[in-house]
Scaffold this motif. Structure first.
Motif, PDB file in Angstrom:
ATOM      1  N   THR A  34       0.835  -1.207   0.000  1.00 57.77           N
ATOM      2  CA  THR A  34       0.000   0.000   0.000  1.00 57.77           C
ATOM      3  C   THR A  34       0.866   1.251   0.000  1.00 57.77           C
ATOM      4  N   THR A  35       1.912   1.253   0.817  1.00 57.16           N
ATOM      5  CA  THR A  35       2.811   2.401   0.882  1.00 57.16           C
ATOM      6  C   THR A  35       3.469   2.670  -0.466  1.00 57.16           C
ATOM      7  N   LEU A  36       3.932   1.612  -1.129  1.00 56.14           N
ATOM      8  CA  LEU A  36       4.564   1.777  -2.446  1.00 56.14           C
ATOM      9  C   LEU A  36       3.570   2.312  -3.464  1.00 56.14           C
ATOM     10  N   ALA A  37       2.339   1.819  -3.406  1.00 54.54           N
ATOM     11  CA  ALA A  37       1.323   2.268  -4.359  1.00 54.54           C
ATOM     12  C   ALA A  37       0.994   3.744  -4.150  1.00 54.54           C
ATOM     13  N   LEU A  38       0.804   4.139  -2.899  1.00 57.12           N
ATOM     14  CA  LEU A  38       0.486   5.538  -2.607  1.00 57.12           C
ATOM     15  C   LEU A  38       1.656   6.458  -2.939  1.00 57.12           C
TER      16      LEU A  38
END
Length: 248
Positions: A34-38
């Protein structure tokens, strides 16, 4: 299924590098992905706006600074917060606490433990003078050796769920119910308390202002990120809101 954000595929190697940073999360892999996507969504928006930056972190900071405006809280807002939460600005407050801990373990059935704790509590409510005796024989805390005495506690010395209760009790009072914390079930008595003093508003106004602005900034960042998530083309992952260390 591959995770693709605005045409950019997140590689397994990226996830492996990010994963160690989220080991404290309930689901480290999900939090890392999720962090990488955001982060990719934010970087894409910074690039679209042509914001120059020396690094990815600098690009995200420049984007948030340019797109999210957070007003400084005024004196009235700070005063309302001060009046609403006086305990946060109280110093010197102490309670002397005795307790009996019934520790929750895999070896002891919870219902049996709760039944023993409840029975012991009722005995103490009927005969408070037996507190030290029962603490020495029943408590799973080292304090049991000294009759359950934890000494003088100030705010921040214990876990929040324990602190909230004991600092609301009166001297000499045994809590008429079991107190459940992450450590187990407690029978609690406040032997003595020392009232603290509330710091003057002028002493803490600047601190309150910083805290309120930080809270407003985090909320504004989350709203902005949710807006960007709604615009982005996302494949392979569902982003539920904008709960990420990027905006914490």
């Amino acid at each position: 299924m591959a995770i693709v954000i605005n045409g950019y595929e997140i590689e397994d190697a990226e996830v492996e590098r990010e994963l160690p940073l989220h080991q404290d999360a309930a689901n480290p892999l999900k939090r890392a992905v999720t962090t990488l996507a955001l982060r990719r969504i934010l970087l894409d928006e910074a690039a679209r706006l042509g914001l120059p930056a020396a690094s990815e972190e600098a690009a995200i900071e420049a984007l948030l600074a340019a797109e999210v405006q957070v007003p400084e809280p005024d004196e009235a807002s700070c005063l309302r917060h001060y009046q609403q939460y006086p305990q946060r600005f109280t110093v010197g407050e102490l309670v002397e606490v005795d307790h009996i801990l019934f520790q929750i373990t895999e070896r002891v059935p919870l219902e049996a433990l709760r039944e023993l704790a409840e029975q012991s509590l009722q005995e103490l409510l009927a005969e408070p003078t037996r507190f030290a005796e029962l603490a020495r024989s029943l408590s799973n805390c080292p304090s049991g050796e000294v009759g359950g005495n934890l000494g003088q506690l100030s705010r921040g010395d214990t876990v929040p769920e324990f602190e909230r209760v004991v600092f609301a009790m009166n001297p000499g009072e045994i809590l008429p119910r079991l107190l459940e914390t992450r450590f187990g079930l407690h029978i609690v008595r406040v032997a003595r308390r020392i009232e603290g003093r509330v710091l003057p508003f002028e002493r803490v106004q600047a601190h309150i202002g910083e805290a309120l602005q930080a809270a407003s900034r985090d909320a504004a960042w989350r709203q902005y990120l949710q807006l960007l998530v709604g615009r982005a083309k996302i494949e392979g992952i569902t982003l539920e809101g904008a709960d990420s260390p990027l905006v914490q």
